[in-house]
Design a protein around this motif. Structure first.
Motif, PDB file in Angstrom:
ATOM      1  N   GLU A 203      19.278 -20.123  -4.731  1.00 32.06           N
ATOM      2  CA  GLU A 203      19.766 -21.494  -4.553  1.00 32.06           C
ATOM      3  C   GLU A 203      20.267 -22.037  -5.897  1.00 32.06           C
ATOM      4  OE1 GLU A 203      17.094 -23.397  -0.990  1.00 32.06           O
ATOM      5  OE2 GLU A 203      16.003 -22.788  -2.771  1.00 32.06           O
ATOM      6  N   GLN A 204      20.583 -21.129  -6.797  1.00 36.36           N
ATOM      7  CA  GLN A 204      21.019 -21.508  -8.144  1.00 36.36           C
ATOM      8  C   GLN A 204      22.517 -21.789  -8.180  1.00 36.36           C
ATOM      9  OE1 GLN A 204      20.039 -18.572 -11.136  1.00 36.36           O
ATOM     10  NE2 GLN A 204      21.170 -19.706 -12.688  1.00 36.36           N
ATOM     11  N   MET A 205      22.876 -22.846  -8.875  1.00 31.59           N
ATOM     12  CA  MET A 205      24.275 -23.257  -8.981  1.00 31.59           C
ATOM     13  C   MET A 205      25.117 -22.198  -9.688  1.00 31.59           C
ATOM     14  SD  MET A 205      25.685 -26.743 -10.806  1.00 31.59           S
ATOM     15  CE  MET A 205      24.683 -27.910  -9.899  1.00 31.59           C
ATOM     16  N   ASP A 206      26.290 -21.922  -9.105  1.00 27.48           N
ATOM     17  CA  ASP A 206      27.254 -21.016  -9.734  1.00 27.48           C
ATOM     18  C   ASP A 206      28.039 -21.843 -10.752  1.00 27.48           C
ATOM     19  OD1 ASP A 206      29.511 -19.615 -10.444  1.00 27.48           O
ATOM     20  OD2 ASP A 206      29.952 -18.907  -8.415  1.00 27.48           O
ATOM     21  N   VAL A 207      27.732 -21.643 -12.018  1.00 24.75           N
ATOM     22  CA  VAL A 207      28.274 -22.506 -13.079  1.00 24.75           C
ATOM     23  C   VAL A 207      29.795 -22.381 -13.207  1.00 24.75           C
ATOM     24  CG1 VAL A 207      28.135 -23.105 -15.523  1.00 24.75           C
ATOM     25  CG2 VAL A 207      26.073 -22.460 -14.295  1.00 24.75           C
ATOM     26  N   SER A 208      30.320 -21.187 -12.961  1.00 27.77           N
ATOM     27  CA  SER A 208      31.779 -21.042 -13.089  1.00 27.77           C
ATOM     28  C   SER A 208      32.486 -21.833 -11.982  1.00 27.77           C
ATOM     29  CB  SER A 208      32.186 -19.568 -13.080  1.00 27.77           C
ATOM     30  OG  SER A 208      31.782 -18.980 -11.875  1.00 27.77           O
ATOM     31  N   HIS A 209      31.842 -21.916 -10.806  1.00 21.01           N
ATOM     32  CA  HIS A 209      32.431 -22.720  -9.729  1.00 21.01           C
ATOM     33  C   HIS A 209      32.370 -24.206 -10.090  1.00 21.01           C
ATOM     34  CE1 HIS A 209      32.579 -24.162  -5.327  1.00 21.01           C
ATOM     35  NE2 HIS A 209      33.791 -23.821  -5.694  1.00 21.01           N
ATOM     36  N   LEU A 210      31.251 -24.615 -10.698  1.00 22.83           N
ATOM     37  CA  LEU A 210      31.142 -26.019 -11.142  1.00 22.83           C
ATOM     38  C   LEU A 210      32.244 -26.336 -12.156  1.00 22.83           C
ATOM     39  CD1 LEU A 210      29.574 -28.768 -11.276  1.00 22.83           C
ATOM     40  CD2 LEU A 210      28.317 -27.781 -13.208  1.00 22.83           C
ATOM     41  N   ALA A 211      32.460 -25.405 -13.088  1.00 22.42           N
ATOM     42  CA  ALA A 211      33.479 -25.604 -14.128  1.00 22.42           C
ATOM     43  C   ALA A 211      34.842 -25.844 -13.493  1.00 22.42           C
ATOM     44  CB  ALA A 211      33.519 -24.390 -15.049  1.00 22.42           C
ATOM     45  N   GLN A 212      35.133 -25.017 -12.501  1.00 16.06           N
ATOM     46  CA  GLN A 212      36.413 -25.115 -11.795  1.00 16.06           C
ATOM     47  C   GLN A 212      36.531 -26.463 -11.078  1.00 16.06           C
ATOM     48  OE1 GLN A 212      36.520 -21.613  -9.354  1.00 16.06           O
ATOM     49  NE2 GLN A 212      38.179 -22.460  -8.118  1.00 16.06           N
ATOM     50  N   SER A 235      14.628 -21.778  -7.229  1.00 20.45           N
ATOM     51  CA  SER A 235      15.704 -21.443  -8.165  1.00 20.45           C
ATOM     52  C   SER A 235      15.833 -22.539  -9.221  1.00 20.45           C
ATOM     53  CB  SER A 235      17.036 -21.326  -7.427  1.00 20.45           C
ATOM     54  OG  SER A 235      16.997 -20.290  -6.482  1.00 20.45           O
ATOM     55  N   PHE A 236      16.078 -22.106 -10.445  1.00 18.59           N
ATOM     56  CA  PHE A 236      16.282 -23.037 -11.567  1.00 18.59           C
ATOM     57  C   PHE A 236      17.736 -22.942 -11.990  1.00 18.59           C
ATOM     58  CE2 PHE A 236      11.785 -22.338 -11.631  1.00 18.59           C
ATOM     59  CZ  PHE A 236      11.204 -23.437 -12.249  1.00 18.59           C
ATOM     60  N   ASP A 237      18.406 -24.069 -12.099  1.00 13.86           N
ATOM     61  CA  ASP A 237      19.789 -24.047 -12.557  1.00 13.86           C
ATOM     62  C   ASP A 237      19.854 -23.776 -14.068  1.00 13.86           C
ATOM     63  OD1 ASP A 237      20.993 -24.435 -10.109  1.00 13.86           O
ATOM     64  OD2 ASP A 237      20.871 -26.628 -10.238  1.00 13.86           O
ATOM     65  N   ASP A 238      20.971 -23.219 -14.484  1.00 12.80           N
ATOM     66  CA  ASP A 238      21.187 -22.918 -15.907  1.00 12.80           C
ATOM     67  C   ASP A 238      21.605 -24.214 -16.620  1.00 12.80           C
ATOM     68  OD1 ASP A 238      22.133 -22.211 -18.386  1.00 12.80           O
ATOM     69  OD2 ASP A 238      23.302 -20.490 -17.680  1.00 12.80           O
ATOM     70  N   LEU A 239      20.622 -24.911 -17.153  1.00 14.66           N
ATOM     71  CA  LEU A 239      20.878 -26.254 -17.682  1.00 14.66           C
ATOM     72  C   LEU A 239      21.638 -26.244 -19.010  1.00 14.66           C
ATOM     73  CD1 LEU A 239      17.492 -27.891 -16.657  1.00 14.66           C
ATOM     74  CD2 LEU A 239      19.690 -28.036 -15.473  1.00 14.66           C
ATOM     75  N   HIS A 240      21.518 -25.160 -19.750  1.00 13.31           N
ATOM     76  CA  HIS A 240      22.300 -25.050 -20.985  1.00 13.31           C
ATOM     77  C   HIS A 240      23.786 -25.069 -20.666  1.00 13.31           C
ATOM     78  CE1 HIS A 240      20.395 -24.905 -24.760  1.00 13.31           C
ATOM     79  NE2 HIS A 240      19.446 -24.079 -24.358  1.00 13.31           N
ATOM     80  N   ALA A 241      24.172 -24.187 -19.753  1.00 15.45           N
ATOM     81  CA  ALA A 241      25.584 -24.068 -19.390  1.00 15.45           C
ATOM     82  C   ALA A 241      26.067 -25.335 -18.683  1.00 15.45           C
ATOM     83  CB  ALA A 241      25.771 -22.844 -18.491  1.00 15.45           C
ATOM     84  N   ILE A 242      25.239 -25.869 -17.782  1.00 16.08           N
ATOM     85  CA  ILE A 242      25.660 -27.051 -17.012  1.00 16.08           C
ATOM     86  C   ILE A 242      25.796 -28.267 -17.925  1.00 16.08           C
ATOM     87  CG2 ILE A 242      24.971 -28.653 -15.166  1.00 16.08           C
ATOM     88  CD1 ILE A 242      23.679 -26.187 -13.762  1.00 16.08           C
ATOM     89  N   SER A 243      24.854 -28.435 -18.855  1.00 15.99           N
ATOM     90  CA  SER A 243      24.939 -29.612 -19.736  1.00 15.99           C
ATOM     91  C   SER A 243      26.161 -29.518 -20.654  1.00 15.99           C
ATOM     92  CB  SER A 243      23.648 -29.785 -20.531  1.00 15.99           C
ATOM     93  OG  SER A 243      23.447 -28.686 -21.373  1.00 15.99           O
ATOM     94  N   ALA A 244      26.524 -28.286 -21.040  1.00 19.67           N
ATOM     95  CA  ALA A 244      27.720 -28.126 -21.880  1.00 19.67           C
ATOM     96  C   ALA A 244      28.971 -28.573 -21.111  1.00 19.67           C
ATOM     97  CB  ALA A 244      27.850 -26.679 -22.333  1.00 19.67           C
ATOM     98  N   LEU A 245      29.027 -28.204 -19.831  1.00 14.55           N
ATOM     99  CA  LEU A 245      30.159 -28.629 -18.999  1.00 14.55           C
ATOM    100  C   LEU A 245      30.164 -30.150 -18.826  1.00 14.55           C
ATOM    101  CD1 LEU A 245      30.175 -25.940 -16.157  1.00 14.55           C
ATOM    102  CD2 LEU A 245      31.954 -26.323 -17.882  1.00 14.55           C
ATOM    103  N   CYS A 246      28.974 -30.713 -18.636  1.00 12.52           N
ATOM    104  CA  CYS A 246      28.868 -32.163 -18.441  1.00 12.52           C
ATOM    105  C   CYS A 246      29.363 -32.900 -19.689  1.00 12.52           C
ATOM    106  CB  CYS A 246      27.436 -32.558 -18.119  1.00 12.52           C
ATOM    107  SG  CYS A 246      26.971 -32.074 -16.447  1.00 12.52           S
ATOM    108  N   LYS A 247      29.000 -32.361 -20.831  1.00 13.67           N
ATOM    109  CA  LYS A 247      29.424 -32.968 -22.084  1.00 13.67           C
ATOM    110  C   LYS A 247      30.944 -32.959 -22.183  1.00 13.67           C
ATOM    111  CE  LYS A 247      27.995 -33.083 -26.862  1.00 13.67           C
ATOM    112  NZ  LYS A 247      27.462 -32.347 -27.983  1.00 13.67           N
ATOM    113  N   GLN A 248      31.500 -31.807 -21.864  1.00 13.40           N
ATOM    114  CA  GLN A 248      32.958 -31.627 -21.920  1.00 13.40           C
ATOM    115  C   GLN A 248      33.683 -32.610 -21.000  1.00 13.40           C
ATOM    116  OE1 GLN A 248      33.888 -27.545 -20.923  1.00 13.40           O
ATOM    117  NE2 GLN A 248      36.038 -28.060 -20.540  1.00 13.40           N
TER     118      GLN A 248
END
Ligand code: PLP
Length: 465
Positions: A203-212, A235-248
């Motif tokens: 149930e983990q977020m696909d970060v590349s799909h979020l980016a898109q 499932s734990f989401d990848d918060l490092h990657a997600i927060s970087a996208l959020c910042k961007q």
């Protein structure tokens, strides 16, 4: 001065009744079914204390669940640890209104509890918040604060002017039902979530799909809702990657970490919640893994100003001259229970070690139960156990998928009626499954053995019918 005779009477009764309930918690049927309120009408005249208590004993006491006990594994359910239970009894006795400073120590104790919780979870001191009635109200407040932030980006004060003209898009992969509900309550609409794909088998977020999706979004403001952890696959989401996208994308990041944040007590800052300190707001539950009585949770945020703007109301009789914001300006209620006290006393009594010990034990026992199920011919472990949740189903080789779902439901009903354990259903990849979530401070190896025996027994009973 002496106690009123009514108080004295109830205090004595309380001692007896509470002792009886607690002593039977481990042996009573875990859940009760077909429970109906007594056939009683409202009386005009008063009853005696004795009569009132007798009616409660007769009509309520026998029909309660043992959800505070060691084998109620439905949903994600904690119990009430002894120190928290004691403090909770006192909360009603003290009957403080924790709306603002100025008449007692209660607000200061809530602030201290929040500070200790922040430390317990290794969160930086930029996080502040408020104790809520649970993760649902914390998620609701998360949505309200995020809404205020989105407004601020567009020069709209949502708390003052409403959401008219607000351009916002919400992104989430596996939001908890309470989060979806919160988005409805906060005026976004339950159906207004842009669904992000999950990684296969999780149930983990696909970060590349979020980016898109963030790149494709035309909304002026963006809110991302992540999970640590989800209730079925944990499932734990990848918060490092997600927060970087959020910042961007200048997006708000809300993390629902209701029970998953307790993983930090086992693996520290570099475990599965790595990067949670980069979130804008975090939801935590305390009536789950902290094992305080219902109901308690918290919202933490790094944006104290936006938080206060979102919940403050100006009224002359509510002015606050102290150095700290009034809790009535940080949450839903004006008048509030002294909910912090059981949390405070839990932290005082057990410390990090004591709390980590029961979290550790729950995880070890869940993994053991999962391993055992994986080895049984009659059961299938559906998801590898990652934390404290065991997802499985009974198996009969000759069934098609519809029959297998029906069989799973019948099995669960039989198991719960047997009363040794209480589990709740779930769905995984289109299959009906059963979840066992271990988060009670009292659960031991012995409970696992009792559960195994009941699982086998109910399977044999059902297949011999
Ligand atoms: C339990 C839970 C909630 C809802 O919490 P309540 O305490 O029932 O309000 C929200 N999110 C997650 C991940 C949960 O496990």
């Amino acid at each position: 001065m002496s106690l009123s005779t009514d108080n004295q009477y109830f205090l004595n009764q309380f001692n007896e009744l509470a002792s009886q309930f607690l002593s039977e918690l481990n042996t009573r049927q875990v859940a009760k079914f077909n429970t109906n309120a007594p056939k009683m009408t409202l009386l005009q005249e008063e009853r005696s204390n004795t009569n009132a208590v007798e009616l409660l004993r007769q009509h309520v006491l026998p029909y309660l669940s043992a959800s505070a006990g060691p084998r109620y594994w439905g949903f994600v359910t904690g119990g009430a640890n002894p120190a928290a239970l004691f403090a909770d009894w006192l909360v009603s006795t003290f009957d403080q209104n924790v709306s603002k400073d100025g008449d007692s120590i209660a607000s200061a104790i809530e602030r201290q509890a929040l500070l200790w919780l922040r430390e317990l979870f290794y969160l930086p001191d930029t996080f502040n918040g408020i104790i809520t009635t649970g993760a649902t109200s914390a998620n609701f407040l998360g949505a309200v604060i995020a809404r205020e932030y989105a407004g601020k980006q567009q020069a709209i004060s949502v708390s003052q002017q409403g959401m008219q003209g607000l351009s916002v898009e919400l992104f989430s992969a596996s939001p908890h039902a309470s989060m979806i509900k919160s988005l409805g309550l906060a005026g976004f609409g339950q159906q207004q979530i842009t669904v992000v794909n999950t990684i296969d088998g999780t149930e983990q977020m696909d970060v590349s799909h979020l980016a898109q999706q963030l790149t494709n979004s035309t909304a002026k403001s963006k809110i991302v809702i992540a999970s640590s952890a989800t209730v079925t696959a944990t499932s734990f989401d990848d918060l490092h990657a997600i927060s970087a996208l959020c910042k961007q994308h200048q997006a708000w990041l809300h993390v629902d970490a209701a029970f998953g944040i307790f993983e930090r007590l086992v693996n520290g800052e570099n475990g599965k919640t790595q990067g949670i300190d980069l979130a804008d707001s975090i939801t935590v539950d305390f009536h789950k893994w902290l094992n305080v009585p219902y109901d308690a949770g918290a919202i933490f945020t790094r944006h104290p100003d936006i938080h206060e703007q979102s919940c403050n109301v100006d009224a002359p009789y509510l002015t606050n001259d102290g150095p700290f914001p009034a809790f009535l300006s940080l949450g839903i209620e004006n008048s509030r229970r002294f909910r912090a006290l059981p949390i405070w006393l839990t932290l005082v009594r057990y410390g990090r070690d004591g709390i980590s010990a029961w979290v550790d034990r729950n995880i070890a026992l869940a993994k053991e139960l999962a391993n055992w199920l994986a080895q049984q011919d009659n059961f299938e472990l559906v998801i590898e156990c990652q934390l404290n949740v065991v997802v499985f189903r009974p198996v009969l080789p000759q069934l098609n998928s519809t029959q297998a779902d029906i069989f799973t439901r019948s099995f669960l009903q039989k198991l719960n009626q047997a009363g040794v354990v209480f589990l709740t259903p779930g769905s995984w990849e289109g299959k009906q499954v059963i979840r066992a979530a271990l988060s009670n401070w009292q659960t031991t190896q012995e409970d696992i053995e009792l559960a195994k025996a009941s699982l086998q027994h109910c399977f044999l009973q059902l297949t011999n019918e």
